[in-house]
Design an enzyme around this catalytic site. Structure first.
Site, PDB file in Angstrom:
ATOM      1  N   CYS A 121       0.801  -1.227   0.000  1.00  0.00           N
ATOM      2  CA  CYS A 121       0.000   0.000   0.000  1.00  0.00           C
ATOM      3  C   CYS A 121       0.835   1.278   0.000  1.00  0.00           C
ATOM      4  CB  CYS A 121      -0.934  -0.039   1.186  1.00  0.00           C
ATOM      5  SG  CYS A 121      -1.815  -1.622   1.251  1.00  0.00           S
ATOM      6  N   HIS A 169      -3.981   6.146   0.664  1.00  0.00           N
ATOM      7  CA  HIS A 169      -4.206   4.765   0.263  1.00  0.00           C
ATOM      8  C   HIS A 169      -5.628   4.377   0.629  1.00  0.00           C
ATOM      9  CE1 HIS A 169      -4.267   0.513   0.004  1.00  0.00           C
ATOM     10  NE2 HIS A 169      -4.315   0.355   1.305  1.00  0.00           N
ATOM     11  N   ASN A 228      -9.990  -2.293  -2.073  1.00  0.00           N
ATOM     12  CA  ASN A 228      -8.608  -1.920  -1.745  1.00  0.00           C
ATOM     13  C   ASN A 228      -7.695  -2.600  -2.772  1.00  0.00           C
ATOM     14  OD1 ASN A 228      -5.973  -1.992  -0.716  1.00  0.00           O
ATOM     15  ND2 ASN A 228      -6.631  -2.161   1.404  1.00  0.00           N
TER      16      ASN A 228
END
Lengths: 78, 341
Positions: free
Chosen positions: B114, B262, B292
């Site tokens: 990430c 993120h 995600n």
């Protein structure tokens, strides 16, 4: 504790300090995340996941917030 | 010469995994509850024979076509992934050939999750501003779906597959990328991990399915995420990184026009936004349709913000990546006044 009930979508008055976390409806890893958010937002304490994992009762959980609790603070059992 | 972010494109796999499908697999969960807890309605899932590099290839091809970029002009390829094609060779070398980039092109993989996009921008800036590259492709791609156990809803509800391609070029003009703040804390390695498959611990054949206290189950071959510890890490790290970056840049938080973090999950993002007192209009949440997407989440969010008019020419944008490692990074980019290359 009332705020925690709100987060877990439980009716007010459902939770009490001696209750084992394992018996609290809706208490899971996601609830632990909600508790961390609540503690950070309301008392400015960043609780660790390990500390939560070691907590057996609601009182254990609330004792992680130290002395920064509001007057609602129950007596710690730990 | 200064590094300049000229264009961003993304590529997503075809298959959609929506909340209705997930709710049908997990007793006691509804599509509405999954959305309320994650802010995600659907994720894209790579096909069985589709690698992260296939998605990265598509994203790069789209970028090359849209920007009328001559592949022969690319002199560096950076590829961020945690799901490479092989242990070796380097997937970036395979992509160099597939994309028809010249043999004079430098290419390397870097393994970050990430935080990867921030590190990619940092490497790109260093390569360009030290005169080592003029035209650079930064690719990000992952297929985390292949690392997840079907019985682990804590991660299946969150992660989606995807890839992005960013074109970074040398221009004679004011600084448009930087400064940077980086951070690493390997003490958190075990909290977001695929324990087997590397040299430390080989894949376990017929591994046992291990249930946890929250009703999820996984084997040692699957991705494990300690959500509470990751959240704790985020709360300890992100506000500090934001503050450090503002100090380093010598600006006030109000000078930042847009914040792109993120896209971990919308609950965590909302909490961070309120904690940092960032107005909602200045804060991008772009994960409803993709989940995600690890190192692709920031460039996908930038692209969406651009398409929806939230990111405007000349805007000063703060990017913050944080996660697996633990690893984090933050930077500022000045979005070009003219976005065409």
């Amino acid at each position: 504790m009332r705020a925690l009930e709100g987060q877990l979508e439980l009716p007010e008055g459902t939770l009490n300090g001696n209750q084992a976390l394992a018996d609290v409806e809706g208490w899971d890893s996601l609830a632990a995340v909600l508790f961390i958010a609540l503690a950070d937002e309301q008392v400015g304490v960043i609780v660790s996941g390990d500390q939560i994992a070691k907590s057996k009762t609601l009182d254990d959980l609330l004792s992680l917030l130290g002395d920064k609790l509001t007057p609602e603070r129950p007596r710690s059992t730990s | 010469m200064k590094a300049f972010v000229a264009a961003i494109r993304s590529a997503l796999p075809e298959a959609v995994l929506d909340n209705e499908q997930l709710a049908s697999e997990y007793e006691g969960w509804s599509a509405a509850k999954i959305y309320a807890k994650t802010g995600i309605r659907s994720r894209r899932i790579a096909a069985r024979d589709e690698c992260a590099s296939d998605l990265a290839f598509r994203a790069a091809q789209t970028l090359i076509a849209d920007e009328r970029l001559d592949p022969a002009s690319v002199d560096f390829l950076l590829y961020c992934t945690q799901t490479p094609d092989y242990i070796l060779p380097t997937t970036a070398c395979v992509l160099q050939h597939r994309l028809g980039l010249p043999v004079s092109c430098g290419a390397l993989d870097f393994n970050l999750g990430c935080s990867g996009y921030i590190y990619g921008l940092g490497l790109a800036k260093a390569l360009i501003e030290s005169g080592q590259a003029l035209t650079l492709l930064l690719l990000t791609a992952d297929t985390y779906s292949k690392l997840l156990n079907p019985a682990d809803k804590s991660v299946r509800t969150l992660f989606g597959d995807g890839a992005t391609a960013t074109l970074i070029v040398a221009r004679e003009q004011e600084t448009l990328v930087g400064p940077f703040v980086y951070g690493t804390d390997g003490a958190g390695a075990e909290n977001l991990i695929v324990p087997t498959g590397g040299r430390r611990r080989p894949v376990v054949a017929q591994a046992e399915l291990l249930p946890d206290d929250s009703g999820n189950a996984r084997t040692v071959n699957d991705l494990y995420m300690n959500g509470a510890e990751i959240f704790n890490f985020t709360l300890r790290t992100v506000p500090t990184a934001v503050e450090q970056l503002l100090v380093k840049a010598g600006i006030a938080q109000e000078a930042v026009d847009l914040f792109v973090f993120h896209q971990a999950n919308s609950f965590m993002l909302d909490h961070l936004r309120r904690k940092l007192r960032i107005p909602a209009a200045k804060f991008v949440i772009a994960m409803e349709q993709v989940g995600n997407t690890v190192s692709s989440s920031i460039p996908i969010a930038l692209q969406q913000a651009l398409e929806q008019g939230q990111l405007t020419p000349g805007a000063l944008v703060m990017l913050v990546g944080f996660g697996v490692g633990y690893s984090w990074g933050a930077t500022l980019i000045r979005w070009p006044a003219t976005s065409s290359f």
